[in-house]
Design an enzyme around this catalytic site. Structure first.
Site, PDB file in Angstrom:
ATOM      1  N   HIS A   1      32.161  31.257  37.007  1.00 34.43           N
ATOM      2  CA  HIS A   1      33.250  30.436  36.469  1.00 34.43           C
ATOM      3  C   HIS A   1      34.072  29.760  37.555  1.00 34.43           C
ATOM      4  CE1 HIS A   1      33.642  30.460  32.164  1.00 34.43           C
ATOM      5  NE2 HIS A   1      33.401  31.749  32.085  1.00 34.43           N
TER       6      HIS A   1
ATOM      7  N   GLU B   1      40.656  41.319  31.569  1.00 29.17           N
ATOM      8  CA  GLU B   1      40.508  40.341  30.491  1.00 29.17           C
ATOM      9  C   GLU B   1      39.331  40.747  29.589  1.00 29.17           C
ATOM     10  OE1 GLU B   1      39.183  36.601  31.982  1.00 29.17           O
ATOM     11  OE2 GLU B   1      39.758  35.481  30.182  1.00 29.17           O
ATOM     12  N   HIS B   2      38.186  41.055  30.227  1.00 25.46           N
ATOM     13  CA  HIS B   2      36.990  41.472  29.489  1.00 25.46           C
ATOM     14  C   HIS B   2      36.550  42.840  29.992  1.00 25.46           C
ATOM     15  CE1 HIS B   2      36.558  36.952  29.956  1.00 25.46           C
ATOM     16  NE2 HIS B   2      36.594  37.074  28.645  1.00 25.46           N
TER      17      HIS B   2
END
Lengths: 432, 432
Positions: free
Chosen positions: B262, B327-328
């Site tokens: 990302h 976040e994940h």
């Protein structure tokens, strides 16, 4: 005297827009000072808290201790009038009951493909509650900020309050006891916010900081945001009263002044369809002002920011009310239910002639921390939701992965994210 | 190569803390530039948007028009591969269904005293969705940001997207069509945020701005906050994978790389209880890296911020996971349900070996906008709740006022607020 705005006059839109956009706060630029304080607390911990408290609050924390002892809280409870304690308990019980209804429910389910989806709510681990010193030190605000956290199940609720000149408002400590808050530190200002965000030898850090404060506290909250969560930055209080001619002008005047006495930046607005009624309210404000202990504050607020808006038809108040998006909206009209569906933007609505806004400040049960400065257009008052957070849960087996994989792989490739596509595709040989 | 941290080693706590607090973003100070742009847009409106778009995006808005025409959106849909359109529709349907379950319910009731209390939810009047240009222009993010607003009933959803070099990502326009967004302006950067917040001749202002953006967009959102609401300021993406030795190292490596590709600031962390497995994953990452189109980005992210944490017992991963507050969070373990109750802080949990995080990016149905940079300790992913606000309602008759008045008056006096006390007391003679 307050400003008059008449919807029938040709320049109404222009004047109303100007009235709406009037700034009611002097925003001193204290960012540099606050940054230095935060950096110093991060570097020196308790020693910095002791230094700043000596300088700003004239209290020697090295001598009296940073943490407020249980015995001091006991003494504060003993020193508080029994009627006040009873009133605080009465308020606390109502607030707790109402907020218990706000607790969000987990939602875990399987969809038609057998994919497990879920929203799970958990309480924030630790919350810091800032309580101002001096005249803005309100026991009712301790209840309003602490009880939703208690209802949410926050395991650790910490309170900070400056001991200005050595003293802490005894009723504030009594309110903390009633709210079940026992970890209390006598420190305020930006230094207290820094300590809550980053921790010191004595104060363990929290994950979120709530509560009102002066410009330094507000700036400190903005600066530590990200390191911790913060609640809204509250501006001066506001009330909008929509009233027909059948009200006692003295009642409405009292409501306008209750808001005005908070702060010179507070704002009280009346919308009515009757000029004579508006004038009667204005005169009643003038009369009542003379008898108030905070007359000077209330008079300045009313003169600088107060408004009386004259409309031809009371229903025409609705679009104006939605643009004002008041923190507090009173509907002192014969048929308030005709108005409620048309109100989109308001922190809280007080329905009918026997619901003065002040009831909501103390004992209504709903929260008195509400969005100010037109922010009710996009935000809500304080609630249990401010003390919990949601975790999404996703659960697939091989079959569900096979069902969802093609679309995921297509989208990953279309976004140019090869590794995304591979992370799904690699599981298909064994999973499909 | 990623950093290795072993819980058994004496300096673990120190190294883990340092790892946790590593900054992953260069925060350029763009505040002054952004403030000038905002002021200019407020002063000159569309003309300023035209000037900045010529300068930053090399597009002549005076020629092509600020608003994207329906025919252009039609053309974008026609230009998008049918498989991609189908995948977007499949994703949209799943996202809409899941988010429909998040719609909060009004709660209006009478308590035992006959006091009417209520929490009423209404949609925000108008929301602006920022969509970045260039490589960060993701159709999936259009769905994730717009659909919850649609589900919430937001009457006006506006999208802004820069036409970098004159062009807008066609799939982004197709996604907007699928999400039901038709008011689209080809403008980006701080100027687009300013236009949404304050309005121009062409763009009517909104009440809240959401969506990701670069440092200028983020700074602009912070600066207009208050004038409008904003969503969270998202940082670089993160994944934490808790994995036992029974996983295929290639699967886990693929997941770590899906995050790393990302952004150079993205972070991928593996916690395992098996050194050999950790080493196998590390080798697989090295192998897979070579084949990625975004290998350079992924390699930098993995080298600079990647981590492999070795614990003696997988359950010891839980407190570490709560501190990381990822976040994940993937649970690639034999019995994930043994772990879930112990996880307090995570944006989203992906349960079991067949739930790669990427499914949640596109087609799981839950939202992919999630709290980054440890903010899952105090905040939640994007949801319908971000597009609605709550108004409290309080309703008393004379009897209820008589029941609540004494406590309210006592508390008002104890706080030194005379006008508050009067606003209640004045109604008692007739009301009691």
């Amino acid at each position: 005297m307050a400003i008059w705005l008449e919807q029938a006059s040709g320049d109404f839109e222009e004047r109303f827009s100007a009235f709406l956009s009037t700034k009611r706060e002097v925003s001193d630029d204290v960012n540099a000072v606050v940054k230095a304080i935060i950096d110093d607390v991060r570097a020196r911990g308790d020693a910095a808290l002791i230094d700043y408290s000596a300088r700003f609050d004239r209290v020697d924390l090295a001598a009296v201790g940073l943490r407020v002892a249980e015995a001091e809280i006991d003494a504060a409870v003993a020193a508080t009038e029994p009627a006040v304690l009873d009133a605080l308990r009465f308020a606390a019980e109502r607030i707790e009951k109402h907020h218990a209804r706000q607790m969000p429910k987990d939602d875990v389910y399987e969809d038609s493909l057998g994919v497990g989806l879920g929203s799970r709510w958990t309480a924030i681990d630790a919350v810091g509650l800032y309580v101002p010193g001096g005249t803005a030190s309100y026991p009712s605000s301790v209840l309003m900020n602490a009880l939703p956290a208690k209802v949410a199940g926050v395991p650790r609720i910490v309170m900070v309050v400056p001991a200005t000149g050595g003293a802490i408002n005894q009723t504030v400590l009594a309110a903390a006891r009633i709210a079940g808050v026992s970890e209390i530190y006598r420190v305020g200002g930006a230094q207290a916010v820094a300590a809550l965000a980053y921790g010191t030898e004595t104060i363990a850090p929290v994950a979120k900081i709530v509560g009102p404060g002066n410009a330094y506290v507000a700036a400190a909250k903005r600066q530590v945001f990200g390191q911790v969560g913060i609640d809204m930055i509250a501006g001066p209080s506001e009330v909008l009263v929509i009233a027909d001619r059948d009200n006692d002008p003295d009642w409405i005047a009292a409501d306008l002044l209750a808001q005005a006495e908070h702060d010179v930046g507070a704002q009280s607005i009346l919308i009515t369809d009757d000029r004579a009624f508006g004038e009667a309210v204005e005169q009643a404000v003038g009369r009542q002002l003379k008898t108030l202990s905070r007359a000077e504050t209330a008079a300045r607020s009313w003169a600088d920011f107060g408004g009386i808006v004259l409309v031809a038809d009371l229903m025409a108040a609705l679009p104006l009310a939605n643009r004002i998006a008041a923190e507090h909206l009173e509907l002192a009209v014969a048929d308030p239910d005709a108005f409620i569906p048309g109100i989109r933007n308001a922190g809280a609505i007080f329905v009918g002639r026997y619901t003065p806004e002040v009831i909501g400040d103390y004992v209504g049960g709903s929260n008195h921390v509400l969005p100010t400065a037109r922010s009710a257009r996009f935000s809500s008052g304080l609630s249990v939701l401010d003390y919990v957070k949601r975790t999404s849960i996703l659960r697939l087996g091989p079959e569900q992965l096979a069902a969802l994989a093609p679309a995921a792989i297509t989208l990953a490739h279309s976004e140019g994210l090869d590794a995304h596509a591979r992370s799904v595709a690699i599981r298909l040989n064994r999973g499909g």
